[in-house]
Scaffold this motif. Structure first.
Motif, PDB file in Angstrom:
ATOM      1  N   GLU A   1       0.853  -1.192   0.000  1.00 52.73           N
ATOM      2  CA  GLU A   1       0.000   0.000   0.000  1.00 52.73           C
ATOM      3  C   GLU A   1       0.887   1.239   0.000  1.00 52.73           C
ATOM      4  OE1 GLU A   1      -3.336   2.237   2.773  1.00 52.73           O
ATOM      5  OE2 GLU A   1      -3.129   0.059   2.896  1.00 52.73           O
ATOM      6  N   VAL A   2       0.650   2.136  -0.965  1.00 54.24           N
ATOM      7  CA  VAL A   2       1.409   3.383  -1.082  1.00 54.24           C
ATOM      8  C   VAL A   2       0.425   4.526  -1.296  1.00 54.24           C
ATOM      9  CG1 VAL A   2       3.250   4.610  -2.283  1.00 54.24           C
ATOM     10  CG2 VAL A   2       3.278   2.110  -2.219  1.00 54.24           C
ATOM     11  N   ASP A   3       0.410   5.474  -0.374  1.00 51.26           N
ATOM     12  CA  ASP A   3      -0.470   6.649  -0.504  1.00 51.26           C
ATOM     13  C   ASP A   3      -1.929   6.266  -0.766  1.00 51.26           C
ATOM     14  OD1 ASP A   3       1.516   8.429  -0.010  1.00 51.26           O
ATOM     15  OD2 ASP A   3       1.844   9.017  -2.083  1.00 51.26           O
TER      16      ASP A   3
ATOM     17  N   TYR B   1      -3.021   3.675  -2.289  1.00 47.58           N
ATOM     18  CA  TYR B   1      -3.152   2.743  -3.413  1.00 47.58           C
ATOM     19  C   TYR B   1      -2.641   1.373  -2.964  1.00 47.58           C
ATOM     20  CZ  TYR B   1      -3.875   6.886  -6.269  1.00 47.58           C
ATOM     21  OH  TYR B   1      -4.371   8.049  -6.791  1.00 47.58           O
TER      22      TYR B   1
ATOM     23  N   GLY C   1      10.388   2.929 -11.425  1.00 47.36           N
ATOM     24  CA  GLY C   1       9.394   2.726 -10.380  1.00 47.36           C
ATOM     25  C   GLY C   1       8.921   1.285 -10.326  1.00 47.36           C
TER      26      GLY C   1
ATOM     27  N   ILE D   1      -1.219  -0.019 -11.490  1.00 46.73           N
ATOM     28  CA  ILE D   1      -0.876   1.247 -10.838  1.00 46.73           C
ATOM     29  C   ILE D   1       0.638   1.414 -10.889  1.00 46.73           C
ATOM     30  CG2 ILE D   1      -1.006   2.597  -8.708  1.00 46.73           C
ATOM     31  CD1 ILE D   1      -3.316   0.657  -7.872  1.00 46.73           C
TER      32      ILE D   1
ATOM     33  N   VAL E   1       3.905   3.345  -9.650  1.00 46.74           N
ATOM     34  CA  VAL E   1       4.377   4.193  -8.550  1.00 46.74           C
ATOM     35  C   VAL E   1       5.843   4.536  -8.804  1.00 46.74           C
ATOM     36  CG1 VAL E   1       4.647   4.417  -6.058  1.00 46.74           C
ATOM     37  CG2 VAL E   1       2.821   2.966  -6.979  1.00 46.74           C
TER      38      VAL E   1
ATOM     39  N   ARG F   1       8.226   8.644  -5.495  1.00 49.93           N
ATOM     40  CA  ARG F   1       7.058   8.564  -4.611  1.00 49.93           C
ATOM     41  C   ARG F   1       7.276   7.504  -3.530  1.00 49.93           C
ATOM     42  NH1 ARG F   1       1.585   9.822  -4.878  1.00 49.93           N
ATOM     43  NH2 ARG F   1       2.324  11.641  -6.019  1.00 49.93           N
ATOM     44  N   LEU F   2       7.899   6.384  -3.897  1.00 48.62           N
ATOM     45  CA  LEU F   2       8.191   5.341  -2.911  1.00 48.62           C
ATOM     46  C   LEU F   2       9.092   5.879  -1.802  1.00 48.62           C
ATOM     47  CD1 LEU F   2       8.895   2.203  -5.150  1.00 48.62           C
ATOM     48  CD2 LEU F   2       6.924   2.558  -3.667  1.00 48.62           C
TER      49      LEU F   2
ATOM     50  N   SER G   1       7.058   8.554   0.515  1.00 47.51           N
ATOM     51  CA  SER G   1       5.764   8.188   1.093  1.00 47.51           C
ATOM     52  C   SER G   1       5.933   7.075   2.132  1.00 47.51           C
ATOM     53  CB  SER G   1       4.804   7.705  -0.004  1.00 47.51           C
ATOM     54  OG  SER G   1       4.658   8.669  -1.011  1.00 47.51           O
TER      55      SER G   1
ATOM     56  N   VAL H   1       5.240   3.518   2.974  1.00 46.37           N
ATOM     57  CA  VAL H   1       4.957   2.301   2.213  1.00 46.37           C
ATOM     58  C   VAL H   1       4.663   1.177   3.200  1.00 46.37           C
ATOM     59  CG1 VAL H   1       5.831   0.657   0.512  1.00 46.37           C
ATOM     60  CG2 VAL H   1       6.495   3.065   0.373  1.00 46.37           C
TER      61      VAL H   1
END
Length: 250
Positions: free
Chosen positions: A119-121, A123, A134, A145, A147, A151-152, A155, A157
């Motif tokens: 799960e990331v942000d 999603y 990514g 999706i 990513v 972003r990883l 954020s 994770v």
């Protein structure tokens, strides 16, 4: 005037030397490319190619500057060229450098691997592919999706994967005038119909917070593709048992 004192001959000689230098750099770069391919064999092929291209680009730019310095050794010209090339390199590779740094920080610790439920942000999905820029997640609805590494790295994770399923949490709060012990028992009874879909018994925890009680239900789901359906069913059971409950984001 001797041949070596002739200014035209001097320019031609410097051009020949600069050309020979460029040719030598070309062959050295080809050898270096093979060396880097072996040295970075454990890195993703696309990332490896990207790194090789950047290194070759930088070498060629530096070689071109040296060749210009050989042909026209005036300091002012060389300084101007260095400034322009430096600015061009910063602009050209700023995104790539950030991406590589993010990739190293997220993958070097071995926190994620293909097949994990992540799960990331907000999603959520199964990690199905790692690329140079990514990762690709596949949601329970079979949506893809993408990513980015940046972003990883920036954020929170969550790797929800366990040995036999994936962990999911549903949180809610109840007013402080509720009996927490009775609420726990009612929740366990409501969860009894969902247990067959779970890999283990659900864990229900409670915490007193000011004028309310905070509850968390942690469930280990065998079939992660049913996670959304099971979560919705749990929320439904909570609201049936406690109409005044507030469902919280987790």
């Amino acid at each position: 005037m001797t041949l070596f004192e002739n200014p035209i001959f001097g320019v031609l000689l410097r051009i020949v030397i600069a050309s020979a230098f460029i040719v030598a750099v070309y062959f050295i770069t080809k050898y270096l490319s093979r060396f880097l391919e072996k040295a970075m064999s454990s890195i993703d092929r696309r990332v490896r190619k990207e790194i090789e291209e950047v290194i070759k680009y930088i070498i060629y730019v530096v070689a071109a500057l040296i060749a210009v310095a050989i042909i026209s050794p005036e300091v002012s010209i060389l300084t101007t060229l260095l400034l322009l090339v430096g600015l061009a390199l910063i602009v050209s590779f700023s995104d790539s450098l950030r991406n590589w740094g993010a990739q190293y920080s997220t993958r070097s610790i071995g926190f994620l691997k293909i097949g994990d439920w992540v799960e990331v942000d907000g999603y959520y999905g199964r990690l199905v592919e790692e690329t140079g820029s990514g990762v690709v997640l596949e949601s329970p609805r079979r949506e893809k999706i993408f990513v980015p590494n940046t972003r990883l790295a920036s954020s929170i994770v969550i790797n929800r994967t366990t040995q036999i399923g994936s962990i999911h949490i549903v949180a809610f709060s109840l007013p402080g005038d509720r009996n927490p012990v009775e609420a726990m028992e009612e929740m366990r009874e409501a969860m009894s119909t969902i247990i067959p879909e779970l890999a283990s018994e659900p864990e229900i925890t409670m915490e007193a917070r000011k004028s309310e009680y905070y509850f968390e239900i942690a469930v280990e789901i065998m079939n992660a593709y049913k996670a959304q359906m099971i979560r919705e069913e749990i929320v439904k059971k909570i609201l049936e048992a406690f109409p005044e409950a507030k469902i919280l984001e987790t």
